[in-house]
Scaffold this motif. Structure first.
Motif, short mmCIF file in Angstrom:
data_model
loop_
_atom_site.label_atom_id
_atom_site.label_comp_id
_atom_site.label_asym_id
_atom_site.label_seq_id
_atom_site.Cartn_x
_atom_site.Cartn_y
_atom_site.Cartn_z
N LEU A 149 5.37 17.75 -19.34
CA LEU A 149 4.80 18.81 -20.17
C LEU A 149 4.84 20.16 -19.45
O LEU A 149 5.16 21.19 -20.04
N ALA A 150 4.50 20.14 -18.15
CA ALA A 150 4.49 21.38 -17.38
C ALA A 150 5.89 21.97 -17.26
O ALA A 150 6.04 23.20 -17.14
N SER A 151 6.90 21.12 -17.30
CA SER A 151 8.27 21.62 -17.20
C SER A 151 8.71 22.38 -18.45
O SER A 151 9.71 23.09 -18.43
N LYS A 152 7.94 22.25 -19.54
CA LYS A 152 8.32 22.87 -20.80
C LYS A 152 7.37 24.01 -21.20
O LYS A 152 7.66 24.75 -22.15
N GLU A 182 0.85 -1.19 0.00
CA GLU A 182 0.00 0.00 0.00
C GLU A 182 0.88 1.23 0.00
O GLU A 182 1.92 1.27 0.65
N LEU A 183 0.47 2.24 -0.76
CA LEU A 183 1.24 3.46 -0.90
C LEU A 183 0.34 4.66 -0.65
O LEU A 183 -0.70 4.80 -1.30
N LYS A 184 0.71 5.49 0.32
CA LYS A 184 0.00 6.74 0.54
C LYS A 184 0.22 7.65 -0.67
O LYS A 184 1.36 7.88 -1.06
N ILE A 185 -0.86 8.13 -1.24
CA ILE A 185 -0.77 8.95 -2.44
C ILE A 185 -0.97 10.41 -2.07
O ILE A 185 -2.06 10.81 -1.66
N HIS A 186 0.09 11.18 -2.21
CA HIS A 186 0.02 12.62 -1.95
C HIS A 186 0.25 13.37 -3.26
O HIS A 186 1.30 13.25 -3.89
N HIS A 187 -0.77 14.12 -3.65
CA HIS A 187 -0.69 14.90 -4.89
C HIS A 187 -0.25 16.33 -4.58
O HIS A 187 -0.76 16.95 -3.65
N HIS A 188 0.69 16.81 -5.38
CA HIS A 188 1.14 18.20 -5.26
C HIS A 188 0.84 18.94 -6.56
O HIS A 188 0.81 18.34 -7.65
N LEU A 189 0.61 20.22 -6.45
CA LEU A 189 0.49 21.07 -7.63
C LEU A 189 1.89 21.58 -7.96
O LEU A 189 2.46 22.37 -7.20
N LEU A 190 2.44 21.11 -9.08
CA LEU A 190 3.82 21.39 -9.45
C LEU A 190 3.89 22.42 -10.59
O LEU A 190 3.08 22.37 -11.52
N VAL A 191 4.87 23.31 -10.50
CA VAL A 191 5.02 24.36 -11.51
C VAL A 191 6.51 24.59 -11.78
O VAL A 191 7.37 24.14 -11.03
N GLN A 192 6.78 25.34 -12.85
CA GLN A 192 8.14 25.79 -13.11
C GLN A 192 8.57 26.79 -12.04
O GLN A 192 7.75 27.39 -11.35
N GLU A 193 9.87 26.96 -11.94
CA GLU A 193 10.42 27.90 -10.95
C GLU A 193 9.85 29.30 -11.16
O GLU A 193 9.70 29.77 -12.29
N GLN A 203 12.43 18.64 -12.27
CA GLN A 203 12.94 19.87 -11.65
C GLN A 203 11.84 20.95 -11.54
O GLN A 203 12.03 22.09 -11.95
N LEU A 204 10.73 20.53 -10.97
CA LEU A 204 9.61 21.45 -10.73
C LEU A 204 9.57 21.85 -9.26
O LEU A 204 10.23 21.24 -8.42
N GLU A 205 8.78 22.86 -8.97
CA GLU A 205 8.59 23.32 -7.60
C GLU A 205 7.17 23.01 -7.14
O GLU A 205 6.23 22.96 -7.95
N VAL A 206 7.01 22.82 -5.83
CA VAL A 206 5.68 22.59 -5.27
C VAL A 206 5.01 23.94 -5.00
O VAL A 206 5.50 24.72 -4.18
N LEU A 207 3.92 24.18 -5.71
CA LEU A 207 3.15 25.39 -5.45
C LEU A 207 2.17 25.16 -4.30
O LEU A 207 1.99 26.02 -3.44
N GLU A 208 1.53 23.99 -4.30
CA GLU A 208 0.64 23.59 -3.21
C GLU A 208 0.88 22.11 -2.93
O GLU A 208 0.94 21.30 -3.85
N ARG A 209 1.02 21.77 -1.68
CA ARG A 209 1.34 20.40 -1.28
C ARG A 209 0.09 19.67 -0.76
O ARG A 209 -0.79 20.27 -0.14
N ASN A 210 0.00 18.37 -1.05
CA ASN A 210 -1.07 17.49 -0.54
C ASN A 210 -2.45 18.05 -0.86
O ASN A 210 -3.24 18.37 0.04
N ILE A 211 -2.78 18.14 -2.14
CA ILE A 211 -4.05 18.72 -2.56
C ILE A 211 -5.14 17.67 -2.74
O ILE A 211 -6.25 18.00 -3.16
N GLU A 212 -4.86 16.41 -2.42
CA GLU A 212 -5.88 15.38 -2.53
C GLU A 212 -7.03 15.66 -1.58
O GLU A 212 -6.84 16.16 -0.47
#
Length: 365
Positions: free
Chosen positions: A229-232, A173-184, A249-258
């Motif tokens: 795709l978001a990295s480009k 079992e794997l805890k699934i944590h979704h982050h909103l990732l963006v370019q720097e 090489q993305l940054e977390v804009l918002e963490r754990n958005i599930e």
């Protein structure tokens, strides 16, 4: 030297001494693993020797947690031992593990959690290809998702078990944590579109409606592909996890958005071997039966009569004539248990078809 420096030196000297002992013991364990490989090759033959024993590893990890006295948490100690076993197994025979790619997906994270970082994780383009790779012997094992605590069963995985003759060798079992990732240096107000797998959009639906109601949702084959795709692309974001963040090489804009904080996915390990009893096991089967009154009761009644607990039941169209249905059932116990053998014998005599998918240790980590 100050009093503090003197006190720290004593402790650091102790740590250095302990590290030496750990290093010595690690190499002793590795040497022992190499001798295990030699014995297996001698008595089983190099081509057919079985090096990975899921039941043995489950027993070792459970004992590690049982004897742990802290201050390290039980599961943290078990993860350390998982990596030690992974390194030692690679000395016996390196494992190639297929997973649904590309790199950076939660399925790859699950593969590394179960087999450790010394196993070679091989990305595949589809779940079908994962099954084919293992059945053809090009990969020793595969890792496939089977259910999510928010979205339910992975029905495509169930259908593939009917097509391929593989065994379930383990689960995790794997805890699934979704982050909103963006370019720097991306500003939240500039985000016009968001990439994600359709299941991730579903798992983050309420959060997205509240925070980005006007952003375009673009469904992609995997969260890792969305992160790529978001990295480009400027003005885009991706929903993904830590591995994809690091890889692209993305940054977390918002963490754990599930939407559900305990969002968890269960994965299965598929292979071609039967697994021995670990003492705390599950068995999975597929059954097909004609649609007639009382059919579900007739399939489930033997489990009740023999005192076997069901952990999962799922119904799928069997894809055959006569309105047949396929039942996927997980239950506690191992196929070598006498009462499990009695239940399976009764079911085989009454169902249209019964396929044993495997008995395997319950998830430890």
């Amino acid at each position: 030297m100050t009093e503090q420096e003197q006190a720290l030196k004593v402790l650091r000297d102790q740590i250095d001494s302990i590290d030496k002992q750990i290093h010595l013991l690690l190499n002793q364990r590795a040497s022992c693993a190499q001798r295990v490989a030699e014995v297996k090759q001698q008595f089983q033959g190099e081509e057919i020797a079985v090096f990975y024993r899921p039941e043995r590893e489950a027993q070792v990890l459970k004992r590690v947690m049982e004897r742990n006295e802290g201050p390290l948490a039980d599961k943290e100690v078990a993860r350390l031992f998982r990596e030690i076993m992974s390194v030692c197994l690679a000395l016996e025979k390196p494992m190639r593990v297929a997973f649904l790619g590309p790199e950076g997906t939660f399925t790859q994270q699950a593969a590394l959690k179960h087999f450790g970082h010394s196993a070679e994780s091989a990305p595949m383009n589809s779940l079908d290809q994962v099954f084919r790779e293992v059945e053809a012997g090009a990969a020793h094992y595969g890792v496939v998702p089977i259910e999510n605590s928010s979205e339910g069963m992975a029905t495509h995985t169930l259908d593939l078990f009917k097509r391929f003759n593989l065994r379930i060798c383990g689960e995790l079992e794997l805890k699934i944590h979704h982050h909103l990732l963006v370019q720097e240096k991306t500003d939240s107000a500039s985000i016009r579109r968001i990439y994600a797998h359709q299941e991730s959009f579903a798992q983050c639906h309420s959060w997205l409606d509240a925070h980005y109601p006007h952003a375009e949702h673009i469904t992609v084959s995997s969260n890792a592909e969305g992160a790529r795709l978001a990295s480009k692309e400027v003005g885009t974001a991706a929903i993904a996890g830590d591995m994809a963040m690091s890889l692209y090489q993305l940054e977390v804009l918002e963490r754990n958005i599930e939407d559900q904080p305990d969002n968890t996915t269960r994965f299965l390990i598929i292979g071609d071997q039967d697994v021995g009893a670990s003492g705390d096991d599950k068995t999975s089967i597929l059954m097909s039966a004609h649609d007639k009154p009382g059919v579900l009761y007739s399939l489930l009644e033997p489990f009740h009569r023999h005192g076997i607990s069901l952990t999962r039941i799922e119904t799928r169209p069997a894809g055959q004539g006569g309105w047949s249905y396929m039942f996927y059932i997980d239950f506690e116990g191992h196929v070598d248990d006498p009462k499990v053998q009695k239940v399976l014998s009764e079911l085989e005599s009454g169902s249209v078809e019964l396929k044993l998918l495997g008995s395997y240790p319950k998830a430890v980590l």
